[in-house]
Design an enzyme around this catalytic site. Structure first.
Site, PDB file in Angstrom:
ATOM      1  N   HIS A  18       0.843  -1.212   0.000  1.00  0.00           N
ATOM      2  CA  HIS A  18       0.000   0.000   0.000  1.00  0.00           C
ATOM      3  C   HIS A  18       0.874   1.256   0.000  1.00  0.00           C
ATOM      4  O   HIS A  18       0.632   2.209  -0.734  1.00  0.00           O
ATOM      5  CB  HIS A  18      -0.886   0.028   1.254  1.00  0.00           C
ATOM      6  N   LYS A  42     -18.321  -6.623   8.295  1.00  0.00           N
ATOM      7  CA  LYS A  42     -17.067  -7.378   8.146  1.00  0.00           C
ATOM      8  C   LYS A  42     -16.167  -7.049   9.327  1.00  0.00           C
ATOM      9  O   LYS A  42     -15.735  -5.909   9.484  1.00  0.00           O
ATOM     10  CB  LYS A  42     -16.402  -6.948   6.822  1.00  0.00           C
ATOM     11  N   ARG A  91      -1.766  -6.055  -8.497  1.00  0.00           N
ATOM     12  CA  ARG A  91      -0.684  -7.023  -8.343  1.00  0.00           C
ATOM     13  C   ARG A  91      -0.713  -8.073  -9.435  1.00  0.00           C
ATOM     14  O   ARG A  91       0.295  -8.408 -10.028  1.00  0.00           O
ATOM     15  CB  ARG A  91      -0.794  -7.712  -6.972  1.00  0.00           C
ATOM     16  N   SER A 129      -2.694  -8.117   2.829  1.00  0.00           N
ATOM     17  CA  SER A 129      -3.004  -7.936   4.252  1.00  0.00           C
ATOM     18  C   SER A 129      -3.406  -9.243   4.926  1.00  0.00           C
ATOM     19  O   SER A 129      -3.111  -9.453   6.101  1.00  0.00           O
ATOM     20  CB  SER A 129      -4.131  -6.904   4.418  1.00  0.00           C
TER      21      SER A 129
HETATM   22  P1  ADP Z   1      -9.575  -4.040  -0.243  1.00  0.00           P
HETATM   23  O1  ADP Z   1     -10.212  -4.608   0.967  1.00  0.00           O
HETATM   24  O2  ADP Z   1     -10.338  -2.951  -0.928  1.00  0.00           O
HETATM   25  O3  ADP Z   1      -8.990  -5.040  -1.205  1.00  0.00           O
HETATM   26  P2  ADP Z   1      -6.880  -3.586   0.583  1.00  0.00           P
HETATM   27  O4  ADP Z   1      -6.488  -2.844   1.797  1.00  0.00           O
HETATM   28  O5  ADP Z   1      -6.596  -5.039   0.580  1.00  0.00           O
HETATM   29  O6  ADP Z   1      -8.373  -3.259   0.390  1.00  0.00           O
HETATM   30  O7  ADP Z   1      -6.228  -2.929  -0.696  1.00  0.00           O
HETATM   31  C1  ADP Z   1      -6.395  -1.587  -1.041  1.00  0.00           C
HETATM   32  C2  ADP Z   1      -5.741  -1.347  -2.395  1.00  0.00           C
HETATM   33  O8  ADP Z   1      -4.350  -1.633  -2.308  1.00  0.00           O
HETATM   34  C3  ADP Z   1      -6.269  -2.239  -3.515  1.00  0.00           C
HETATM   35  O9  ADP Z   1      -6.267  -1.498  -4.718  1.00  0.00           O
HETATM   36  C4  ADP Z   1      -5.256  -3.330  -3.602  1.00  0.00           C
HETATM   37  O10 ADP Z   1      -5.200  -3.905  -4.888  1.00  0.00           O
HETATM   38  C5  ADP Z   1      -3.989  -2.564  -3.294  1.00  0.00           C
HETATM   39  N1  ADP Z   1      -2.919  -3.411  -2.774  1.00  0.00           N
HETATM   40  C6  ADP Z   1      -2.990  -4.289  -1.768  1.00  0.00           C
HETATM   41  N2  ADP Z   1      -1.802  -4.906  -1.582  1.00  0.00           N
HETATM   42  C7  ADP Z   1      -0.955  -4.395  -2.512  1.00  0.00           C
HETATM   43  C8  ADP Z   1       0.406  -4.643  -2.888  1.00  0.00           C
HETATM   44  N3  ADP Z   1       1.146  -5.554  -2.256  1.00  0.00           N
HETATM   45  N4  ADP Z   1       0.942  -3.938  -3.892  1.00  0.00           N
HETATM   46  C9  ADP Z   1       0.175  -3.029  -4.567  1.00  0.00           C
HETATM   47  N5  ADP Z   1      -1.117  -2.766  -4.295  1.00  0.00           N
HETATM   48  C10 ADP Z   1      -1.683  -3.437  -3.292  1.00  0.00           C
END
Ligand code: ADP
Length: 160
Positions: A18, A42, A91, A129
């Site tokens: 992120h 959730k 990703r 995450s």
């Molecule tokens: P959500 O619950 O909306 O998927 P996340 O917190 O998992 O929320 O992700 C928020 C954003 O960050 C999404 O666009 C996701 O694709 C991106 N993201 C998550 N992990 C990575 C990573 N390792 N590299 C690049 N982008 C990421």
């Protein structure tokens, strides 16, 4: 017109993946609002206030970045905050398919908000995450997967 982007997500917890996306987007937008989605249905591992605090620590030196939370539709949050861009990270091809559907529906709902995608750097591709959370809950050391400003020992998660 000011270019304001919203970067929405659960961020449970915020990872270096992120962080990488947000730092690269700094050069593209005047302002970035990192918006933590508060979903009453959730359950999260880290409470909303903790997730916001962690993210604020990472960007406390960046005046153009703010941290907020929202409930409901992401595009409504964008509209209320005058944001004309929705920032997302990609990703894998699976991410692309998921994001494609959301972005196309968002566009149908709110054509004035443009979705912008940044491809992650190769080293961050496997970081998500869910895996980071599993390491933490199992007592492992996940520090290399979260920004250095976040000291995981300072925070306690909740049982899911
Ligand atoms: P959500 O619950 O909306 O998927 P996340 O917190 O998992 O929320 O992700 C928020 C954003 O960050 C999404 O666009 C996701 O694709 C991106 N993201 C998550 N992990 C990575 C990573 N390792 N590299 C690049 N982008 C990421």
């Amino acid at each position: 017109m000011k270019k304001i982007a919203v970067f929405p997500g659960s961020f449970d917890p915020f990872t270096i993946g992120h962080e990488g996306i947000v730092r690269r987007a700094l050069g593209l937008f005047d302002e970035i609002i990192i918006a933590v989605g508060a979903n009453a249905l959730k359950k999260s591992y880290y409470p909303l206030s903790v997730r916001k605090e962690m993210i604020s620590k990472v960007f406390h030196n960046e005046p153009s970045i703010s941290v907020a939370h929202y409930e409901g539709l992401t595009v409504d949050f964008c509209r209320k905050n005058g944001a004309n861009f929705l920032l997302r990270g990609l990703r894998t091809a699976a991410d692309f398919e998921f994001e494609r559907a959301i972005a196309q529906v968002n566009r149908a709902l709110t054509p004035e908000v443009e979705s912008v995608f940044l491809l992650t750097i190769p080293e961050h591709t496997p970081i998500n995450s869910t895996i980071v959370r599993d390491i933490i809950r199992s007592g492992g050391d996940a520090s290399r997967f979260v920004p250095s400003a976040i000291n995981l020992k300072d925070y306690k998660g909740e049982d899911l």
